[in-house]
Design an enzyme around this catalytic site. Structure first.
Site, PDB file in Angstrom:
ATOM      1  N   GLY A 194     -80.702  28.841  89.419  1.00 13.68           N
ATOM      2  CA  GLY A 194     -81.551  28.345  88.332  1.00 13.68           C
ATOM      3  C   GLY A 194     -82.960  27.996  88.785  1.00 13.68           C
ATOM      4  O   GLY A 194     -83.956  28.426  88.197  1.00 13.68           O
ATOM      5  N   ARG A 195     -83.080  27.225  89.873  1.00 11.46           N
ATOM      6  CA  ARG A 195     -84.416  26.766  90.292  1.00 11.46           C
ATOM      7  C   ARG A 195     -85.185  27.845  91.049  1.00 11.46           C
ATOM      8  O   ARG A 195     -86.297  27.596  91.503  1.00 11.46           O
ATOM      9  CB  ARG A 195     -84.292  25.475  91.101  1.00 11.46           C
ATOM     10  CG  ARG A 195     -83.382  25.561  92.307  1.00 11.46           C
ATOM     11  CD  ARG A 195     -83.077  24.185  92.878  1.00 11.46           C
ATOM     12  NE  ARG A 195     -82.046  24.240  93.899  1.00 11.46           N
ATOM     13  CZ  ARG A 195     -80.740  24.221  93.678  1.00 11.46           C
ATOM     14  NH1 ARG A 195     -80.286  24.167  92.430  1.00 11.46           N
ATOM     15  NH2 ARG A 195     -79.873  24.265  94.667  1.00 11.46           N
ATOM     16  N   GLU A 216     -83.158  19.224  94.477  1.00 12.97           N
ATOM     17  CA  GLU A 216     -81.865  19.788  94.074  1.00 12.97           C
ATOM     18  C   GLU A 216     -81.336  20.698  95.187  1.00 12.97           C
ATOM     19  O   GLU A 216     -80.131  20.846  95.364  1.00 12.97           O
ATOM     20  CB  GLU A 216     -82.002  20.566  92.752  1.00 12.97           C
ATOM     21  CG  GLU A 216     -80.697  20.668  91.996  1.00 12.97           C
ATOM     22  CD  GLU A 216     -80.855  21.078  90.534  1.00 12.97           C
ATOM     23  OE1 GLU A 216     -80.932  20.196  89.657  1.00 12.97           O
ATOM     24  OE2 GLU A 216     -80.895  22.287  90.263  1.00 12.97           O
ATOM     25  N   GLU A 261     -78.372  19.916  76.543  1.00 11.14           N
ATOM     26  CA  GLU A 261     -79.733  19.767  76.023  1.00 11.14           C
ATOM     27  C   GLU A 261     -80.190  21.045  75.314  1.00 11.14           C
ATOM     28  O   GLU A 261     -80.748  21.016  74.211  1.00 11.14           O
ATOM     29  CB  GLU A 261     -80.720  19.473  77.166  1.00 11.14           C
ATOM     30  CG  GLU A 261     -80.552  18.122  77.835  1.00 11.14           C
ATOM     31  CD  GLU A 261     -79.659  18.171  79.060  1.00 11.14           C
ATOM     32  OE1 GLU A 261     -78.734  19.017  79.103  1.00 11.14           O
ATOM     33  OE2 GLU A 261     -79.859  17.341  79.961  1.00 11.14           O
ATOM     34  N   LYS A 279     -73.199  14.736  84.041  1.00 12.08           N
ATOM     35  CA  LYS A 279     -73.082  15.585  82.844  1.00 12.08           C
ATOM     36  C   LYS A 279     -71.708  15.409  82.197  1.00 12.08           C
ATOM     37  O   LYS A 279     -71.586  15.304  80.975  1.00 12.08           O
ATOM     38  CB  LYS A 279     -73.233  17.061  83.221  1.00 12.08           C
ATOM     39  CG  LYS A 279     -74.623  17.507  83.598  1.00 12.08           C
ATOM     40  CD  LYS A 279     -74.612  19.039  83.796  1.00 12.08           C
ATOM     41  CE  LYS A 279     -75.828  19.506  84.544  1.00 12.08           C
ATOM     42  NZ  LYS A 279     -75.796  20.931  84.862  1.00 12.08           N
ATOM     43  N   LYS A 297     -78.873  29.732  82.057  1.00 13.79           N
ATOM     44  CA  LYS A 297     -78.022  30.612  82.865  1.00 13.79           C
ATOM     45  C   LYS A 297     -76.568  30.527  82.406  1.00 13.79           C
ATOM     46  O   LYS A 297     -75.907  31.529  82.199  1.00 13.79           O
ATOM     47  CB  LYS A 297     -78.157  30.226  84.346  1.00 13.79           C
ATOM     48  CG  LYS A 297     -77.372  31.106  85.278  1.00 13.79           C
ATOM     49  CD  LYS A 297     -77.661  30.752  86.720  1.00 13.79           C
ATOM     50  CE  LYS A 297     -76.658  31.418  87.639  1.00 13.79           C
ATOM     51  NZ  LYS A 297     -76.844  31.041  89.046  1.00 13.79           N
ATOM     52  N   HIS A 351    -106.998   7.343  91.888  1.00 13.32           N
ATOM     53  CA  HIS A 351    -107.261   6.093  91.179  1.00 13.32           C
ATOM     54  C   HIS A 351    -105.963   5.428  90.731  1.00 13.32           C
ATOM     55  O   HIS A 351    -105.988   4.520  89.908  1.00 13.32           O
ATOM     56  CB  HIS A 351    -108.176   6.365  89.988  1.00 13.32           C
ATOM     57  CG  HIS A 351    -109.477   6.980  90.414  1.00 13.32           C
ATOM     58  ND1 HIS A 351    -110.566   6.240  90.782  1.00 13.32           N
ATOM     59  CD2 HIS A 351    -109.822   8.283  90.610  1.00 13.32           C
ATOM     60  CE1 HIS A 351    -111.562   7.051  91.148  1.00 13.32           C
ATOM     61  NE2 HIS A 351    -111.121   8.305  91.059  1.00 13.32           N
TER      62      HIS A 351
END
Ligand code: F6P
Length: 501
Positions: free
Chosen positions: A243-244, A329, A196, A469, A190, A360
């Site tokens: 974003g999410r 978030e 990254e 960041k 965005k 398990h």
């Protein structure tokens, strides 16, 4: 909301000595009365630790907080993200459920970008490209990754691979085995400033040789162009898409490539149907409202510090990771919209994994641990494979676990005693179609928003991620030998990283 805890406390105290099995025995209609359906999505709340009187109190809270009005404001494009002065109009990406001028204008923009997406998918399909690398992180990765993992079919036109982590091993692994001549890449960011994504985009551009087969999705097209991606291969998004909450936008380009445009549109249709349900259903029949109230009951009433999400379907194995970002978030806040500290606990830690594998690993703690962990169990009635016994076994395990957690089992031997009284919600999809998955994700989105409204926090900002960041970009040159850290402990650790001592 003032007095949330007080409103719940009387019922929490009243029910403290009543087990879940006693609640169910006292109200035999519960299994039907505490269940709702919206199209292919069925949700049963009968194994939550409330009774009808406590539910009345919860729905009174919903009325007082005007959850219906809050949903309307969200869908119409009001500024529901006041700290960034933005609406959150992800619903306009998938349908025209609200008729406000702003929502309709947003819808028109979304539709025109979908047309461009369709053209780009067609052009790529007519090219020799067989593999797509989707480069993005957080909200620019988790949604497409979930949907592609859940719904991509082996005979699909493209194989889509996801590259998110700045760890170079991730790029190394994704690119190994791919042929640069038959690979295209999509950078999704965005902001187009995310470290990254820019670093991984650079690795992939070098590996491809140039940016000729690189695409971008961003709210800042000029930054993508400065990176070398031609404007005709840049798809826009807007600041009214968080974003999410963005997989429905051009961020879903990898989904459209992996599934085809028709199935991407079906995903949007499913989400739009849930939007219409959220807007129109009365509070008591409203799935996200009921789910949000249950979350508040478990967090603020029963003081549950964590919440498990347990898909009993291998195809939904990435749902816990997706929901972790969506919930934590959005709701991991301790300051209210008005700037005051929250008076009650907000987001629990969300975690989970796919059954039956998780039975398990961590289910021992769910059954006999000291912490009560409310759980969302998710199942799919019809499988898309022919291994009938396996599917029956999967569903048998799903039902068995919810029953065992709720009812427990007594024993003379304390080590073999199951305390029970552990709440869960059961969500069932008729089949894992694009529509049903779209509906499931939109259901969680709206529940999260409503929890934020009840806690009076902003679901749509995420300032908490910024400090780390900023420090990382200052420490990068220090790690490369230029400059020092301000913090003495960090400086000592830098030395260890640089020299081993
Ligand atoms: O992790 C924080 C965050 O800002 C997320 O909210 C967002 O989805 C992600 O980073 C990626 O941001 P962008 O799409 O701008 O690269």
């Amino acid at each position: 909301m003032g007095g949330l805890r007080e409103a719940l406390d009387a019922h929490v105290r009243r029910l403290a000595g009543t087990s879940l099995s006693a609640l169910i025995a006292a109200d035999p209609e519960r299994a039907q009365a505490f269940a709702l359906r919206c199209g292919p999505l069925y949700v049963n709340f009968a194994r939550q630790r409330y009774d009808r009187a406590a539910l009345d109190a919860l729905f009174a809270i919903a009325e007082r907080a005007d959850l219906a009005g809050a949903l309307r404001r969200l869908l119409e494009g009001d500024i529901v993200n006041p700290t960034e002065a933005r609406p959150a109009l992800h619903s306009a990406l998938r349908g025209a459920v609200a008729q406000s001028a702003f929502a309709l204008a947003a819808r028109a923009q979304a539709v025109s970008v979908q047309l461009r997406m369709r053209e780009l998918v067609q052009a790529l399909a007519a090219s020799p490209v067989t593999d797509i690398v989707s480069i993005g992180i957080g909200g620019s990765d988790l949604g497409p990754r979930l949907v592609v993992d859940a719904l991509a079919q082996p005979q699909a036109r493209f194989r889509v691979h996801f590259l998110s982590n700045v760890d170079g091993h991730a790029a190394q692994r994704v690119l190994a085995g791919l042929d640069p001549a038959r690979t295209a890449a999509v950078m999704i960011s965005k902001t187009f400033t995310t470290q990254e994504t820019l670093l991984n985009g650079g690795i992939v551009r070098d590996w491809l040789g140039d940016a000729e087969r690189m695409y971008a999705v961003t709210a800042y097209p000029q930054r993508a162009e400065a990176f070398g991606i031609a404007p005709e291969r840049v798809l826009p998004m807007w600041d009214w898409v968080g974003g999410r909450y963005s997989l429905w936008s051009a961020v879903g380009f990898p989904i459209a490539l992996a599934l085809g445009m028709e199935r991407f549109e079906a995903l949007l249709e499913g989400a739009a149907a849930l939007d219409a349900h959220a807007l129109q259903a009365p509070l008591r029949e409203n799935l996200p409202v009921w789910h949000a109230l249950t979350a508040v009951w478990n967090r603020n009433g029963l003081q549950a510090a964590t919440q498990a999400v347990l898909p009993y379907d291998e195809r939904l194995r990435l749902l816990p990771a997706y929901l972790q970002q969506l919930v934590m978030e959005s709701l991991g806040k301790s300051v209210r919209i008005d700037g005051a500290s929250v008076a009650v606990d907000t987001a629990p830690v969300w975690w989970g994994g796919a059954g039956t594998d998780t039975q398990h690993s961590f289910f021992q703690a769910l059954h006999q641990g000291t912490q009560v962990v409310p759980a969302d169990f998710i199942g799919v009635r019809q499988a898309a494979h022919g291994f009938e016994v396996n599917h029956a076994a999967l569903l048998a395990n799903l039902l068995a676990q919810t029953e065992a957690l709720a009812n427990g089992q007594d024993s003379e031997d304390p080590h073999r005693r199951y305390p029970g009284n552990r709440p869960s919600t059961l969500l069932l999809l008729d089949a894992l179609t694009p529509q049903a998955l779209g509906m499931l994700i939109a259901f969680y989105e709206h529940s999260v928003y409503l929890q934020a409204v009840l806690w009076q926090i902003n679901a749509f900002d995420q300032f908490g991620v910024e400090l780390g960041k900023q420090l990382a970009s200052r420490l990068l040159p220090a790690l490369q030998g230029q400059g020092q850290a301000d913090d003495p402990v960090t400086q000592a650790l830098l030395e260890v990283l640089r020299t081993g001592e």
